[in-house]
Design a protein around this motif. Sequence first.
Motif, short mmCIF file in Angstrom:
data_model
loop_
_atom_site.label_atom_id
_atom_site.label_comp_id
_atom_site.label_asym_id
_atom_site.label_seq_id
_atom_site.Cartn_x
_atom_site.Cartn_y
_atom_site.Cartn_z
N ALA A 779 14.30 59.86 76.10
CA ALA A 779 15.26 60.79 76.69
C ALA A 779 15.21 60.74 78.22
O ALA A 779 16.24 60.64 78.88
N GLU A 809 8.12 56.92 72.27
CA GLU A 809 8.26 58.24 71.65
C GLU A 809 6.93 58.97 71.58
O GLU A 809 6.86 60.11 71.12
N PRO B 84 10.65 58.30 57.27
CA PRO B 84 12.00 57.90 57.66
C PRO B 84 13.02 58.85 57.07
O PRO B 84 12.91 59.25 55.93
N ALA B 85 13.99 59.23 57.88
CA ALA B 85 15.04 60.12 57.37
C ALA B 85 15.70 59.47 56.16
O ALA B 85 15.64 58.27 55.97
N THR B 88 18.70 56.08 55.82
CA THR B 88 18.32 54.98 56.69
C THR B 88 18.75 53.63 56.14
O THR B 88 18.36 52.60 56.63
N VAL B 89 19.55 53.66 55.09
CA VAL B 89 20.05 52.38 54.58
C VAL B 89 20.91 51.74 55.67
O VAL B 89 21.76 52.39 56.27
N SER B 90 20.63 50.49 55.93
CA SER B 90 21.37 49.84 57.02
C SER B 90 22.79 49.53 56.60
O SER B 90 23.02 48.66 55.79
N LEU B 91 23.73 50.29 57.13
CA LEU B 91 25.14 50.01 56.84
C LEU B 91 25.78 49.35 58.05
O LEU B 91 26.99 49.27 58.18
N GLY B 92 24.92 48.91 58.98
CA GLY B 92 25.45 48.22 60.14
C GLY B 92 26.07 49.15 61.14
O GLY B 92 26.54 48.75 62.19
N MET B 93 26.10 50.43 60.84
CA MET B 93 26.66 51.38 61.80
C MET B 93 25.58 51.78 62.80
O MET B 93 24.56 52.31 62.40
N PRO B 94 25.80 51.52 64.08
CA PRO B 94 24.83 52.03 65.05
C PRO B 94 24.81 53.56 64.95
O PRO B 94 25.83 54.20 65.18
N THR B 95 23.70 54.11 64.54
CA THR B 95 23.68 55.57 64.37
C THR B 95 23.81 56.25 65.73
O THR B 95 23.30 55.76 66.73
N ARG B 98 19.99 59.39 68.76
CA ARG B 98 19.04 58.50 69.41
C ARG B 98 17.69 59.17 69.51
O ARG B 98 17.59 60.39 69.63
N PRO B 99 16.60 58.39 69.48
CA PRO B 99 15.27 58.97 69.56
C PRO B 99 15.15 59.78 70.84
O PRO B 99 15.77 59.43 71.84
N GLY B 100 14.39 60.83 70.77
CA GLY B 100 14.29 61.67 71.96
C GLY B 100 15.22 62.85 71.82
O GLY B 100 14.86 63.98 72.11
N ASP B 101 16.41 62.57 71.28
CA ASP B 101 17.34 63.68 71.10
C ASP B 101 16.74 64.74 70.20
O ASP B 101 16.81 65.93 70.46
N MET C 1 26.61 46.17 59.46
CA MET C 1 26.61 45.63 60.83
C MET C 1 27.73 44.62 60.98
O MET C 1 27.93 43.76 60.13
N ASP C 26 14.18 51.38 60.29
CA ASP C 26 15.59 51.41 60.65
C ASP C 26 15.98 52.25 61.85
O ASP C 26 16.45 51.75 62.85
N GLU C 27 15.78 53.55 61.72
CA GLU C 27 16.37 54.43 62.73
C GLU C 27 15.57 54.40 64.03
O GLU C 27 15.93 55.00 65.00
N ARG C 44 19.42 47.18 68.32
CA ARG C 44 19.10 47.98 67.12
C ARG C 44 19.09 47.08 65.91
O ARG C 44 18.15 47.02 65.17
N ARG C 48 16.13 46.39 63.08
CA ARG C 48 16.24 47.06 61.79
C ARG C 48 15.13 46.72 60.83
O ARG C 48 14.80 45.59 60.64
N ARG C 52 14.83 48.69 52.98
CA ARG C 52 15.86 49.56 52.42
C ARG C 52 17.24 49.04 52.80
O ARG C 52 18.24 49.61 52.44
#
Lengths: 914, 303, 376
Positions: A779, A809, B84-85, B88-95, B98-101, C1, C26-27, C44, C48, C52
């Motif tokens: 952050a 982190e 892990p939340a 977390t399945v990788s759907l290629g979408m940049p989530t 962001r960490p820290g948030d 992706m 992942d995240e 990212r 990955r 999963r």
Amino acid sequence: MGASFGRGGATSFLQDLANSDCIVIQGSNMAECHPVGFQWVMEAKKRGAKVIHIDPRFTRTSAVADQHVPLRAGSDIAFLGGIINYILANEKFFREYVVAYTNASTILREDFADVDDLDGVFSGYDPKTATYNSETWAYEGVEDIPAPGDRTPRSDDGSDGGESHESQGERGAGHELGGHGVKLAHSRVRRDDTLQDPLCVFQVLKRHYARYTPEMVQQVCGVDPADFLAVCEAVTENSGRERTTAWVYSVGWTHHTVGVQYIRGSAIIQLLLGNIGRPGGGIMALRGHASIQGSTDIPTLFNLLPGYLPMPKVGEHDTLSGYVDTIRSPEQKGFWSEAESYIVSLLKSYWGEAATADNDFAFDYLPRLTGDHGTYQTVMDMLEDKVEGYFLLGQNPAVGSAHGKMQRLGMAHLKWLVVRDLNMIESATFWKDSPEIETGELRTEDIDTEVFFFPAASHAEKDGTFTQTQRLLQWHHKAVEPPGDCRSELNFFFHLGRKIRERLAGSTEQRDRPLLDLTWDYPVNELGEPSAEAVLREINGQHLTGEKAGQPLTSYTEMKADGSTAGGCWIYTGVYADGVNQAARRKPGQEQEWTALEWGWAWPANRRTLYNRAAADPEGKPWSERKAYVWWDEDQQKWTGHDVADFVADKAPSYRPEAGTPGAKGLAGDDPFIMQADGKAWLYAPEGLLDGPLPTHYEPAESPIRNPMYNQQASPVRQVYPRLDNLQNPSPPEPHADVFPYLFTTYRLTEHHTAGGMSRWLPYLSELQPEFFCEVSPALARERGLTHLGWATIVTARTAIEARVLVTERVVPLRIDGREFHQIGLPYHWGVGSSALVSGDSANDLFGVTLDPNVHIQESKVASCDIRVGRRPTGPGLLSFVEGYRRRAGITVETGNKQRTPESTPVATETQEV
Amino acid sequence: MSRLSGPLHNPATDAGWEDPPPRKGFFTDTSVCIGCKACEVACKEWNDVPEDGLNLLGSSYDNTGALSASTWRHVAFIEQPAKPAANTVSLGMPTTQRPGDTMDASTLTDFRWLMSSDVCKHCTHAACLDVCPTGSLFRTEFGTVVVQDDICNGCGYCVPACPFGVIDRRAGDKNTKNVGIAQKCTLCYDRIGVGETPACAKACPTESIQFGDVDELRERAAARLATLQDQGVSTARLYGESPDDGVGGSGAMFLLLDEPEVYGLPPDPVVTTRDLPDMWKKAALAALGLLAGAAAAFLGGGG
Amino acid sequence: MSEQQAEFRAEKRTDVPEQSTTGVLDEKLQPGAAVESGERTGRRGAGRGGRRGRRRRDEHQMVPDATFTSYYGRPVVKASPWEADIPAYLFLGGLAGGSSLLGAGAQLTGRPVLRKVGRIGALSAITVSFAALVHDLGRPSRFVNMLRVAKPTSPMSVGTWILTMYGPLAGAAGAAELVAPFVDLAPKRLRFSLRLLVKAASPAGLGAALVGPAVASYTGVLLADTATPTWHAARKHLPFVFVGSAAAASGGLGMLLSPPSEAGPARRLALGGAVLELAVEHHMEGGMGITAEPLHTGKPGMLMRASKALTAIGAAGSLLAGRSRLAAAVSGTALLAGSACTRFGIFHAGQASARDPKYTVVPQRERIERGEAAGA
Ligand SMILES: Nc1nc2c(c(=O)[nH]1)N[C@H]1C(S)=C(S)[C@@H](COP(=O)(O)OP(=O)(O)OC[C@H]3O[C@@H](n4cnc5c(=O)[nH]c(N)nc54)[C@H](O)[C@@H]3O)O[C@H]1N2
Ligand SMILES: Nc1nc2c(c(=O)[nH]1)N[C@H]1C(S)=C(S)[C@@H](COP(=O)(O)OP(=O)(O)OC[C@H]3O[C@@H](n4cnc5c(=O)[nH]c(N)nc54)[C@H](O)[C@@H]3O)O[C@H]1N2
Ligand code: SF4
Ligand code: SF4
Ligand code: SF4
Ligand code: SF4
Ligand code: SF4
Ligand SMILES: [Mo]
């Protein structure tokens, strides 16, 4: 510690941690800094203990802890106060223990006023001198208290900015041992064992900490209430008759302007929970350098003599008897009443034949203190050309001490400088490669300092002892001869003394007597190396007359004030008992009890856990079988158990002294804290501390956060040095505090050692942590545009330094007043020089000098700063860059140096004072 | 010719040793590792291994990077949230998050910092040893695999052969010790030969590295795994202890807290020579084919 | 992706792995990416964690969206320390083996020029390739240690012994061809031994022809018997690809240096070899899954494409070469070049596959998911 229990230093020992049911590590990164001792924490964990790490950063200790609690650097008192409040509000304290062994029931004077009444100061505060008169803090019915100034040995950090923290415990100890306990037999103290009296310590405590609610803890420390309560529950559930909790701290706690009060805070918790003097309990103060405890027992501190005898002061200590009187009062309880025997034996060991009853045993040969000669004061004196020469032995202040620039500029004023070290450290090369050379503040050709470098023999290349964390002396034998010109300290000083004495031989000058009369007769081997064992023997002491003449003393109780005994350090007497080097004992652990009493030798009297009388109930029975340690054996009529009892061996629990009996005899059978004047542990310190009887939250000297508890922002008695070369960042309520919106803290990495002299020259260590870096949260990285492995510049009012960026982190933003608050982590191992394998900017250059009033420790664990992306300017550009920040923040010499905020103190305070 | 794959009680016997001592090895319990790197340093000190570069790698506190010819013990550092939340399945979408948030005290306890000290596995079926054309690599009486510095000619074949990427050929100028030849952990052959503990295990303050008889270590590992699982550490698993794995089990086994690849270990290592017989068959076939083809080319009439 | 992200990742991986991946899930956004918004998504992707991760199988996609976990993108296995010497050695070894066959066939069917070409070609090829082999050693002076042992488990050991058999035979045959014209001019003392050599040429040439194919094919095992993903995955086919390539190369050499009248067998050998190589290669790549990727991407991809084109051209040319000397020369050269490209391409593809953890982890994961793990 001294103020709470009577002695400084750890109350227990590392192996004992394995017996804990819960271990709280706060203000220490034990796994990284004490990896070998940490095995006992892992052992306890294997046995099912809960391990909690409370630290601004997630470290290698946190990684193996059950719970890590991130908190804001400099906010621990609020956190500890919160726990105290939880314990008291929920009746979780160990009543029998508290009533019997602490001063909880003692009644205080009714004119004592707490911080909440006086907007952040205790009664007795004098805004003009920024000091306290502790008269109103005293027990009811206690008179004739001299002012704190003269009662408290000015124990400045003698050794160095770094070790200053080390002197803390001993300072407390020196102080308590110094016999400054309340001059009053505790039989005359008024107590209320129901703890109901509104003026009793217990009730005062309760009122004082009532405001430390989980919400307040969150606001001050940025700690989530759930996390906080989890800690409260863990420590209370793991304390009591059957279970014990241990608290571990190190310099994460001591390097603060209120460091002593941090430790007091944990002492109060541990006493309320009945965890002192019991197995698996205690407060484990982790010391630093391998023999740091030793260097305060036989001090490198300017204001102490061996065994915590205060260094005599001009005017105050003109005669031996006068000196002794100020140390102990005739009706004083405790072991210090024999002080005269200790000092006389010391003088005899210094000056032998020349020390006679007629000449006060050469007491006049001892130098007298004329004032503060602590590191930082000395450096400022250098800047005023008051100091001609300087010996640096095993110390690298150019990198290791706060305000590196002041250290280096100071040394540039010396006529001569002697550096004895393993490597060509920055403190020996500052004249050609320091940052000031780069900025043009120093020019090599202008520096007249003559630097003498002596290669030193390392511990593997010489005999001697280490006295470590738990007061344990361990002998180390020379493994190899030192290479080349390397020599031991012993060798250096012995021959230096020899040569000086040769020079002075035949002198009739009175001032040369002390040197010429010294007993300087150590046997040397063919290489001219003096015998370290002979020195240990001298320290232990011997009988000088009578049929035992020449025999080593077995205990300090044998010391005499008539000159018939000599001894170099009374607390070490016994280390050479029966002519055997007890410190060299190495009986393997598996061949003896777990307390391993036959490994090395611990002072006092080879005790491992202090105050262990408290491990038994007032009747002398163990509080519980599970936690049995030392108990009263009815049949043998003596104390027995797993350790040497920290008590008169045959004093029955039922023993009650005549009212006012002085000395050790004055202690009752249920007075476990034998060094305390009243035999009890102090929840509340009626005196002995310069900054208050109870820990109360103050912000660090530099902090972007306003103190939410009261208007008083930082410690009202912190030592400030308002000088142009020691400017401070503004803190609220001052304007422009937002120019330095972040806090940074400094610390160690396993891979390096302190200022780097023993690691940055070694490839195997340097390759593991090759570069200086700063640790920031993702952050903050976003907020300031910092990139992983990129460069960042960190700025304070002193200077700006650059570091590679690690975005991680492990550093988390805290939520304070609903807004995100950032902290920055900086390891302090790097320095600018030309001789090390790896070098880098030094974190210590960021700090100014502001000290704790009790022990004069620099606040090197927390300060405010700004951070920006990219490398810092070089050369003179750096100076103007920093100047720009000063202008923006409107910094003047006064900034951050006003002790009392707001200036206009309520009239109430003035009238409170007498 | 010795067995190329499958379970094997003592590879030393298989290698022709007359009633050898019990097979020696390591059990590295990463759940108690504190990342102090004492093992790395002790190894270099004892074996006089040269410095391996002064670079800040930015991989947490790991500035060593990997095992190499000049790093025989390597401590890995991995920073990760423990739980892990769900999504977390990788759907290629940049989530977007962001960490820290969300990283505040309440979620931080989920954060994990894994540390693990890696070393040569001293495989039951060691590809490096199998493919070594000079016999420089050999199987010791303790069932370990060791390079003979005076025999290795630096052909480099063992390097790509190792399924764990352990052994490497030492680079450097001509004064570098053992430059140009393959180097790796010897399991302190010189120390265990005289009943000493390997330097790394000796230096480890938390007993994360345990040295001993492989059979006994297997039991210890199983016991430790059980304890941890009882304590609810569901992610704990053993690695390299099973004699049925692709290398017939390794002399150095590990207790890991996540998938092997997270630590840079292969999830399903196989000794390459397992398939060698088949490869030889194919090669013979191909050779004959070429011979036949050539014959045909000449007999196949025409100008 | 998205495709282009996947592309992006593909680049990222090969250059500086240190930055491209973290060994986390992942995240978890690895450090640094935090502030490089432009790169974030790409980074990212790189970071990955994969078990999963859903694996999309898309024929037309260059880089299948195989998400996986690694330790900071660092290799799991080590790439061989070998350099250009080794692919050169593979190529020349094959060329030598094939040439010996041509030489012997020519000897038996009375084609003097083709015989000369074959024998001398084999001699020079094997000499250079041997030099390359020794040069690649970390300690060349210790080459002889190769002869300490004979290890069937070590393709390199087996290869060394094959070479020690083949070398002298091919050498004698080739040397004979070189000296033959000068025998009578040589001083008396030498004449006898030289005659002996020339006499020995025939049996030596035949012997070399018998061992030659092994020289060409064992190198397939040499590469395949490693943990290098692309090489090991190709183990069933490499020997065939290599002999095919060897035949094409040597055939090409024959076409290039001998008159069309004698080059018939060379053309047929070249054609057969080329067809075999191309066919097997195609089949091989189909069965390699993700480890075929390096054969299509980057420098090795270019080499492989070149090799196929050249080999195809050469093959086609060989059909016309009967009539035109030029066509023969062109296609001969193409075939030689194509064969070289094959060896360099496959070599570099392997090196690349070892440097990227993806090619080690993903197939092993797939194996585990299919319940085919060696351990399972
Ligand atoms: N490897 C190694 N070991 C060493 C040393 C070394 O240099 N290297 N030095 C030795 C010496 S001299 C000493 S004194 C000891 C020091 O031992 P430690 O005190 O354990 O070492 P530090 O890393 O200085 O500080 C410990 C922790 O305090 C935290 N901290 C900082 N400010 C605060 C605060 O306000 N509150 C709390 N709760 N925590 C805070 C830091 O984040 C850090 O993790 O280590 C000794 N051991
Ligand atoms: N910002 C910040 N500053 C700090 C600290 C912090 O946490 N944060 N910590 C403080 C603490 S706790 C400490 S202890 C200090 C340490 O600070 P310093 O003591 O100034 O630095 P060291 O590197 O420990 O210096 C020890 C030197 O002694 C040398 N040496 C080792 N053995 C011998 C020997 O036998 N003889 C001689 N003559 N020399 C020897 C080593 O080579 C080394 O150079 O740093 C303090 N400064
Ligand atoms: S360095 Fe020395 S003191 Fe520090 S942990 Fe290791 S052994 Fe203990
Ligand atoms: S791990 Fe690699 S180097 Fe070690 S024995 Fe197995 S194959 Fe050989
Ligand atoms: S490099 Fe040395 S050890 Fe490795 S295979 Fe070749 S000869 Fe054997
Ligand atoms: S066993 Fe010996 S050689 Fe192997 S890693 Fe440990 S110390 Fe190094
Ligand atoms: S010595 Fe032990 S604890 Fe330290 S890093 Fe190595 S394995 Fe971990
Ligand atoms: Mo320290």
